[in-house]
Scaffold this active site. Structure first.
Site, PDB file in Angstrom:
ATOM      1  N   CYS A 191       0.777  -1.136   0.043  1.00  0.00           N
ATOM      2  CA  CYS A 191       0.010  -0.051   0.147  1.00  0.00           C
ATOM      3  C   CYS A 191       1.003   1.277  -0.082  1.00  0.00           C
ATOM      4  O   CYS A 191       1.883   1.366   0.736  1.00  0.00           O
ATOM      5  CB  CYS A 191      -0.967   0.057   1.358  1.00  0.00           C
ATOM      6  SG  CYS A 191      -1.822   1.407   1.330  1.00  0.00           S
ATOM      7  N   CYS A 202       0.348   2.975   3.603  1.00  0.00           N
ATOM      8  CA  CYS A 202       0.882   2.475   5.084  1.00  0.00           C
ATOM      9  C   CYS A 202       1.897   1.516   4.812  1.00  0.00           C
ATOM     10  O   CYS A 202       2.353   1.053   5.964  1.00  0.00           O
ATOM     11  CB  CYS A 202      -0.522   1.975   5.866  1.00  0.00           C
ATOM     12  SG  CYS A 202      -0.989   0.595   5.156  1.00  0.00           S
ATOM     13  N   CYS A 208      -7.343  -1.117   1.223  1.00  0.00           N
ATOM     14  CA  CYS A 208      -6.366  -1.557   2.165  1.00  0.00           C
ATOM     15  C   CYS A 208      -6.849  -1.853   3.500  1.00  0.00           C
ATOM     16  O   CYS A 208      -7.604  -0.899   4.000  1.00  0.00           O
ATOM     17  CB  CYS A 208      -5.213  -0.882   2.338  1.00  0.00           C
ATOM     18  SG  CYS A 208      -3.809  -1.167   3.564  1.00  0.00           S
ATOM     19  N   CYS A 233      -5.194   0.788   6.165  1.00  0.00           N
ATOM     20  CA  CYS A 233      -5.660   2.269   6.343  1.00  0.00           C
ATOM     21  C   CYS A 233      -6.691   2.883   5.727  1.00  0.00           C
ATOM     22  O   CYS A 233      -7.116   3.705   5.419  1.00  0.00           O
ATOM     23  CB  CYS A 233      -4.353   3.203   5.843  1.00  0.00           C
ATOM     24  SG  CYS A 233      -3.994   2.759   3.954  1.00  0.00           S
ATOM     25  N   CYS A 241      -8.669  -5.576  -9.683  1.00  0.00           N
ATOM     26  CA  CYS A 241      -8.039  -4.782 -10.638  1.00  0.00           C
ATOM     27  C   CYS A 241      -7.701  -3.358 -10.075  1.00  0.00           C
ATOM     28  O   CYS A 241      -8.444  -2.678  -9.514  1.00  0.00           O
ATOM     29  CB  CYS A 241      -9.233  -4.517 -11.699  1.00  0.00           C
ATOM     30  SG  CYS A 241      -8.634  -3.258 -13.039  1.00  0.00           S
TER      31      CYS A 241
END
Length: 145
Positions: free
Chosen positions: A55, A58, A104, A107, A127
């Site tokens: 991510c 984070c 995510c 976060c 995707c």
């Protein structure tokens, strides 16, 4: 910890000013405002480099290159996350469509959408926006699986 606009409490929480200071304007738009990069323009959409995708907000590991495939869409596509709890899914009924948003789980960053038209073994196509991901290349000899 704090609350996002939708009142979800995430393990990693920052206010808008902190996210804006950390991210580029495009990264902020995609991850914090549920934007979408143009197809075939995001980072790593066509890379074959072995490694782990994290991510951008984070740094939580989300996908490994061994699950990435060419979906022909112009966005990085994966058939499964690194672990089932690395991402969270929620209904997205925006733009007069029914889709499943992927965020995510650490976060709440918007990553993209998941569709039921992927390859075996899962039949799913995650995707993702390349702008929402950071590729950590595998060490020499590692395959990214």
């Amino acid at each position: 910890m704090g609350k996002k606009k939708d009142d979800t409490v995430w393990p990693v929480m920052k206010d808008d000013a902190e996210w804006r200071a950390q991210l580029t304007p495009e990264q902020y738009h995609v991850t914090r405002e549920a934007g979408t990069e143009r197809a075939f323009t995001g980072p790593d959409w066509d890379t074959k480099t072995p490694g782990t995708y994290h991510c951008i907000c984070c740094d939580q590991p989300l996908f490994v290159s061994g699950t990435k495939y060419d979906s022909g869409t112009g966005w990085p596509s994966f058939f499964q996350p690194i672990t089932p709890d690395a991402v969270a899914e929620r209904a997205d009924n925006s733009l007069f469509m029914r889709r499943t948003e992927v965020v995510c789980s650490s976060c709440g960053a918007h990553l993209g959408h998941v569709f039921p038209d992927g390859p075996p073994p899962t039949g799913r196509r995650y995707c993702m926006n390349g702008t929402a991901l950071r590729l950590a290349p595998a060490a020499d000899g590692e395959t990214g699986n």
